[in-house]
Design a protein around this motif. Structure first.
Motif, PDB file in Angstrom:
ATOM      1  N   SER A  10       0.900  -0.970  -0.089  1.00  0.00           N
ATOM      2  CA  SER A  10       0.022   0.369   0.072  1.00  0.00           C
ATOM      3  C   SER A  10       0.812   1.912  -0.384  1.00  0.00           C
ATOM      4  N   VAL A  11       1.934   0.967   0.586  1.00  0.00           N
ATOM      5  CA  VAL A  11       3.097   2.462   0.864  1.00  0.00           C
ATOM      6  C   VAL A  11       3.245   2.368  -0.440  1.00  0.00           C
ATOM      7  N   VAL A  12       3.825   1.182  -1.372  1.00  0.00           N
ATOM      8  CA  VAL A  12       4.051   1.966  -3.279  1.00  0.00           C
ATOM      9  C   VAL A  12       2.790   1.882  -4.211  1.00  0.00           C
ATOM     10  N   TYR A  13       1.953   1.842  -3.653  1.00  0.00           N
ATOM     11  CA  TYR A  13       0.925   2.677  -4.123  1.00  0.00           C
ATOM     12  C   TYR A  13       0.316   3.650  -3.692  1.00  0.00           C
ATOM     13  N   ALA A  14       0.471   3.890  -2.263  1.00  0.00           N
ATOM     14  CA  ALA A  14       0.077   4.979  -2.213  1.00  0.00           C
ATOM     15  C   ALA A  14       0.883   6.801  -1.941  1.00  0.00           C
ATOM     16  N   VAL A  15       1.874   6.078  -1.911  1.00  0.00           N
ATOM     17  CA  VAL A  15       2.912   7.074  -2.001  1.00  0.00           C
ATOM     18  C   VAL A  15       3.918   7.355  -3.279  1.00  0.00           C
ATOM     19  N   ILE A  16       4.705   6.221  -3.551  1.00  0.00           N
ATOM     20  CA  ILE A  16       5.610   6.271  -4.306  1.00  0.00           C
ATOM     21  C   ILE A  16       5.351   6.502  -5.781  1.00  0.00           C
ATOM     22  N   THR A  17       3.865   5.769  -5.778  1.00  0.00           N
ATOM     23  CA  THR A  17       3.024   5.871  -6.921  1.00  0.00           C
ATOM     24  C   THR A  17       3.030   7.785  -8.006  1.00  0.00           C
ATOM     25  N   PRO A  18       1.995   8.847  -6.874  1.00  0.00           N
ATOM     26  CA  PRO A  18       2.200   9.669  -6.827  1.00  0.00           C
ATOM     27  C   PRO A  18       3.359  10.435  -7.452  1.00  0.00           C
ATOM     28  N   MET A  19       4.432  10.274  -6.423  1.00  0.00           N
ATOM     29  CA  MET A  19       5.692  11.296  -6.508  1.00  0.00           C
ATOM     30  C   MET A  19       6.822  10.381  -7.601  1.00  0.00           C
ATOM     31  N   LEU A  20       6.637   9.399  -8.305  1.00  0.00           N
ATOM     32  CA  LEU A  20       7.036   9.124  -9.329  1.00  0.00           C
ATOM     33  C   LEU A  20       6.542   9.932 -10.883  1.00  0.00           C
ATOM     34  N   ASN A  21       5.262  10.023 -10.623  1.00  0.00           N
ATOM     35  CA  ASN A  21       4.455  10.105 -11.738  1.00  0.00           C
ATOM     36  C   ASN A  21       4.438  11.239 -12.798  1.00  0.00           C
ATOM     37  N   PRO A  22       5.236  12.705 -11.842  1.00  0.00           N
ATOM     38  CA  PRO A  22       5.772  13.477 -12.926  1.00  0.00           C
ATOM     39  C   PRO A  22       7.076  13.798 -13.259  1.00  0.00           C
ATOM     40  N   PHE A  23       7.979  12.602 -12.049  1.00  0.00           N
ATOM     41  CA  PHE A  23       9.154  13.138 -12.842  1.00  0.00           C
ATOM     42  C   PHE A  23       9.309  11.330 -14.415  1.00  0.00           C
ATOM     43  N   ILE A  24       8.368  10.791 -14.203  1.00  0.00           N
ATOM     44  CA  ILE A  24       8.241   9.625 -15.347  1.00  0.00           C
ATOM     45  C   ILE A  24       7.816  11.181 -16.795  1.00  0.00           C
ATOM     46  N   TYR A  25       6.826  11.945 -16.372  1.00  0.00           N
ATOM     47  CA  TYR A  25       6.166  12.794 -17.547  1.00  0.00           C
ATOM     48  C   TYR A  25       7.190  14.320 -17.653  1.00  0.00           C
ATOM     49  N   SER A  26       8.350  14.619 -16.980  1.00  0.00           N
ATOM     50  CA  SER A  26       8.844  15.364 -17.205  1.00  0.00           C
ATOM     51  C   SER A  26       9.596  14.560 -17.534  1.00  0.00           C
ATOM     52  N   LEU A  27      10.265  13.153 -17.947  1.00  0.00           N
ATOM     53  CA  LEU A  27      11.959  12.676 -18.104  1.00  0.00           C
ATOM     54  C   LEU A  27      11.616  12.522 -19.579  1.00  0.00           C
ATOM     55  N   ARG A  28      10.502  11.944 -19.192  1.00  0.00           N
ATOM     56  CA  ARG A  28      10.332  11.232 -20.984  1.00  0.00           C
ATOM     57  C   ARG A  28       9.197  12.184 -22.048  1.00  0.00           C
ATOM     58  N   ASN A  29       9.011  13.534 -21.601  1.00  0.00           N
ATOM     59  CA  ASN A  29       8.677  14.034 -22.431  1.00  0.00           C
ATOM     60  C   ASN A  29       8.837  15.954 -22.929  1.00  0.00           C
ATOM     61  N   ARG A  30       9.217  15.743 -23.832  1.00  0.00           N
ATOM     62  CA  ARG A  30      10.348  16.899 -24.257  1.00  0.00           C
ATOM     63  C   ARG A  30       9.703  18.248 -24.545  1.00  0.00           C
ATOM     64  N   ASP A  31       8.509  18.869 -24.187  1.00  0.00           N
ATOM     65  CA  ASP A  31       7.488  18.834 -24.380  1.00  0.00           C
ATOM     66  C   ASP A  31       6.806  20.208 -22.911  1.00  0.00           C
ATOM     67  N   ILE A  32       7.155  19.034 -22.099  1.00  0.00           N
ATOM     68  CA  ILE A  32       6.822  19.701 -20.345  1.00  0.00           C
ATOM     69  C   ILE A  32       8.272  19.749 -20.031  1.00  0.00           C
ATOM     70  N   LYS A  33       8.880  19.128 -20.142  1.00  0.00           N
ATOM     71  CA  LYS A  33      10.774  20.089 -20.405  1.00  0.00           C
ATOM     72  C   LYS A  33      11.088  21.009 -20.708  1.00  0.00           C
ATOM     73  N   ARG A  34      10.515  21.309 -21.807  1.00  0.00           N
ATOM     74  CA  ARG A  34      10.521  22.759 -22.774  1.00  0.00           C
ATOM     75  C   ARG A  34       9.697  23.189 -21.655  1.00  0.00           C
ATOM     76  N   ALA A  35       8.646  23.296 -21.311  1.00  0.00           N
ATOM     77  CA  ALA A  35       7.746  24.288 -20.148  1.00  0.00           C
ATOM     78  C   ALA A  35       7.926  24.243 -18.748  1.00  0.00           C
ATOM     79  N   LEU A  36       8.777  23.276 -18.219  1.00  0.00           N
ATOM     80  CA  LEU A  36       9.647  23.886 -17.511  1.00  0.00           C
ATOM     81  C   LEU A  36      11.076  24.543 -17.065  1.00  0.00           C
ATOM     82  N   GLN A  37      11.729  24.645 -18.515  1.00  0.00           N
ATOM     83  CA  GLN A  37      12.435  24.768 -18.400  1.00  0.00           C
ATOM     84  C   GLN A  37      12.449  26.272 -18.134  1.00  0.00           C
ATOM     85  N   ARG A  38      10.914  27.156 -18.941  1.00  0.00           N
ATOM     86  CA  ARG A  38      10.626  28.083 -19.371  1.00  0.00           C
ATOM     87  C   ARG A  38      10.769  28.578 -17.989  1.00  0.00           C
TER      88      ARG A  38
END
Length: 276
Positions: free
Chosen positions: A242-270
């Motif tokens: 449950s810790v992995v499901y309730a804590v780790i998953t929400p924490m990793l989601n933004p990192f997955i999208y920011s690291l694998r998505n160029r548009d998000i990377k550029r938007a974050l840089q701006r």
């Protein structure tokens, strides 16, 4: 972990809202997924932190029901939004010429509303089911939040019907989103295989990479938690999943999208350049 999750998801929301290039259905749903992740982790972690600081782990019956309701609401909202995002990728890849017509603002808002209402229904059903239980005296929940399988094990009355109902609700409300995602990706893969050039295949599939990673993480941990609660009465094992499901998953989601998505990377840089 809680602060990292909050910061990561807030950055995703700010990056999308501050960049007009990201005013598309995919990023509209992604920003709402980040909101759902913030709500999801906020139902459990702040209470744990408070209990540690106050050296008290007491939770009232009403407080337990409220926590349970919000946990299932935001959890299923996550699941619904991931399904809607799979549908969005399906339309974008299989019907690219009709994408803007099919995924118009009205339909996107409608899909979000339906996700919200279904999540509300799921939370209500779980809350009503647990409210029917009776407890003999003050009970200690061997968990870091009010988890229905643990509450069913602690109840004094016969819970066989409640357990069957709980697993049926889980199978129905969990099975429909998973079926939708599998169907969407079946159609996506079929369309990608028809593309002649390998570069075109890679470009089409790369738009789904982040979503597939998040789906695998979310459903992998949620199914793990579900099956552990079914086949095992070992509370530490269930709590760990449950810790992995309730804590780790929400924490990793933004990192997955920011690291694998160029548009998000550029938007974050701006965004970071503006605030610097």
């Amino acid at each position: 972990m809680y602060l990292v999750t909050m910061l990561g998801n807030l950055l995703i929301i700010l990056a999308i809202s501050s960049d007009s290039h990201l005013y598309t259905p995919m990023y509209f749903f992604l920003s709402n997924l980040s909101i759902a992740d913030i709500g999801f982790i906020s139902t459990t972690v702040p209470k744990v932190i408070f209990n540690i600081q106050s050296h008290s782990s007491v939770t009232s019956y009403a407080g337990c029901l409220i926590q349970l309701s919000f946990f299932y609401f935001f959890g299923y909202l996550d699941s619904s939004l991931l399904t809607v995002m799979a549908y969005d990728r399906f339309v974008a890849i299989c019907y690219p010429l009709h994408y803007s017509v099919i995924m118009n603002p009205h339909r996107c808002s409608l899909l979000l509303l339906v996700s919200f209402l279904i999540s509300l229904l799921d939370a209500l059903l779980h809350c009503l089911m647990i409210s029917q239980l009776s407890f003999c005296t003050n009970m200690e929940i061997p968990h870091f939040f009010c988890d229905p399988p643990q509450l069913l094990n602690l109840a004094c009355n016969d819970t066989s019907t409640n357990k069957i109902l709980a697993y049926c609700i889980g199978a129905i409300f969990g099975g429909i989103p998973i079926s939708g995602i599998i169907f969407s990706y079946y159609k996506i893969v079929s369309s990608i295989l028809k593309i002649s050039s390998s570069r075109g295949k890679y470009k089409a599939f790369s738009t789904c990479g982040s979503h597939l990673s998040v789906v695998s993480l979310f459903y992998g941990t949620s199914l793990g938690m579900y099956f552990v609660s079914v086949v095992s009465h070992f509370s530490r094992k269930a709590a760990g999943t449950s810790v992995v499901y309730a804590v780790i998953t929400p924490m990793l989601n933004p990192f997955i999208y920011s690291l694998r998505n160029r548009d998000i990377k550029r938007a974050l840089q701006r965004l970071l350049k503006r605030t610097a």
